[in-house]
Design an enzyme around this catalytic site. Sequence first.
Site, PDB file in Angstrom:
ATOM      1  N   LYS A 107      23.175  15.023  22.074  1.00  0.00           N
ATOM      2  CA  LYS A 107      22.906  16.099  21.127  1.00  0.00           C
ATOM      3  C   LYS A 107      24.089  16.325  20.185  1.00  0.00           C
ATOM      4  O   LYS A 107      23.915  16.888  19.105  1.00  0.00           O
ATOM      5  CB  LYS A 107      22.588  17.397  21.865  1.00  0.00           C
ATOM      6  CG  LYS A 107      21.379  17.355  22.774  1.00  0.00           C
ATOM      7  CD  LYS A 107      20.082  17.439  22.012  1.00  0.00           C
ATOM      8  CE  LYS A 107      18.861  17.815  22.828  1.00  0.00           C
ATOM      9  NZ  LYS A 107      18.689  17.196  24.143  1.00  0.00           N
TER      10      LYS A 107
HETATM   11  C1  LIG Z   1      17.630  16.761  24.839  1.00  0.00           C
HETATM   12  C2  LIG Z   1      17.828  15.704  25.829  1.00  0.00           C
HETATM   13  C3  LIG Z   1      16.857  14.717  26.068  1.00  0.00           C
HETATM   14  C4  LIG Z   1      15.506  14.734  25.369  1.00  0.00           C
HETATM   15  O1  LIG Z   1      15.638  14.471  24.006  1.00  0.00           O
HETATM   16  P1  LIG Z   1      14.448  14.866  22.994  1.00  0.00           P
HETATM   17  O2  LIG Z   1      14.973  14.561  21.651  1.00  0.00           O
HETATM   18  O3  LIG Z   1      14.205  16.330  23.198  1.00  0.00           O
HETATM   19  O4  LIG Z   1      13.249  14.061  23.369  1.00  0.00           O
HETATM   20  C5  LIG Z   1      17.150  13.696  26.954  1.00  0.00           C
HETATM   21  N1  LIG Z   1      18.330  13.661  27.609  1.00  0.00           N
HETATM   22  C6  LIG Z   1      19.275  14.598  27.432  1.00  0.00           C
HETATM   23  C7  LIG Z   1      20.525  14.516  28.210  1.00  0.00           C
HETATM   24  C8  LIG Z   1      19.067  15.650  26.537  1.00  0.00           C
HETATM   25  O5  LIG Z   1      20.013  16.581  26.365  1.00  0.00           O
END
Ligand SMILES: *Cc1c(COP(=O)(O)O)cnc(C)c1O
Length: 432
Positions: A107
């Site tokens: 993120k």
């Molecule tokens: C947010 C997140 C996901 C999922 O990603 P999306 O874009 O919501 O599909 C997977 N793994 C981690 C560690 C995340 O923080």
Amino acid sequence: MKYISTRGDRSMVSFREATIKGLAPDNGLYVPVEIPRLDIDFIQSLKSIDNHEIAEHIISAFVSDDIAPADLSRLILDIFDFEIPLIMVDEGIWSLELFHGPTLSFKDVGARFLARCIYRFKETSELLTVLVATSGDTGSAVASGLWKMPGIRVIILFPEGGVSKFQESQMTTLGDNISVIEVNAAFDDCQQLVKTAFADKELNKKVTLTSANSINIARWIAQSVYYFLAYKQYDPDAELVISVPTGNLGNLTAGVLAKKMGLPVRKFVAATNRNRVITDYIQTGIYETKPSVTTVSNAMDVGAPSNYERLMYLYGNDLEPIRADIQSFSFSDENTIRAIRDVYRKTNYLLDPHGAVSYLALREFLNNNKEEFGSGSGIFLETAHPKKFAETVKKALPLIAIPQDISGNKPEKISLENDFQKLKDLIINISS
Ligand SMILES: *Cc1c(COP(=O)(O)O)cnc(C)c1O
């Protein structure tokens, strides 16, 4: 580049407006009017191009009307200041490590770009409140990107009991312009509260709100970059198969965007936990949102994926081309924990629960498609550092030592019931 809504409102807006607004006026998601095709030469010579230059080339195709080239260069140096290595974990099985940023999850890539854009695009005199619901990783990534930025308040909503200790500590110990609210409800309810806040006319008269959720166009565009970085580091003779651990579909649809720009991806694998709305859709053709259930890969505990509309838009609302590009598999917590244990014992590589789900889905895909994908190679996205999920990793490997270098600052959070009026009062209070 101009942006339009997935819901058919054809009025075009700039990148700046799409970023600040978050949602289109008809409540659709913003998408570029057309997807830029990158030069074949560029894609074939990635190996000899510096990562920053790759990021600049991709992102500038979307934002050049709103961010001047020199400014974009500086922004990109600032955002991509960590490694995104591709590591061979086992024969032909590669991990794209997306967790080397400041808050240890993928993120950081999208949230840091968005944070810089919000700060750039905001009117200097106004006080802007960034409101975001998190299932664990978005909150800390957005907060870290906007921490101490003048004129900006950040309000994060997270579901009580839905995030790990490490994640909670990352959010609640920053202080300053960051307020954290623990909601006595599920993640989907937090997302609903945020939506209600954006739709509330009275609140929006009093407070300038902006969103940082996974639907934001700036996050989406930035996330397409690391798919190119993966290809750059991958075995040039192997087919490009990429398994993506999936919740709100932000990451997966950013991969599809990369493919539509020209990246030669043969297949995506959408990896889910028990929240398997997208797996069911691809397998059965029936799309049905469900209340989310809690799992050990909590960042994927989503019952109504917010980027679903973008996925449908990218494929012209047609299941057949989706099936041609994407297969999907779902795994239980038990399987996830077992994978963390087995992979560590066999290879010494420590997966986090989300990476473990994407690892399992990649294996499943390769096993099921031995004839067509004989090389047996592929990439899974390792989206978070295992130390963010020590509780789960310990279930798999009780004896392993996991450093929990949690901040010494005093944690601060506000507790709230699932009650919009109370949230509204809080937002007004914090933003004044
Ligand atoms: C947010 C997140 C996901 C999922 O990603 P999306 O874009 O919501 O599909 C997977 N793994 C981690 C560690 C995340 O923080």
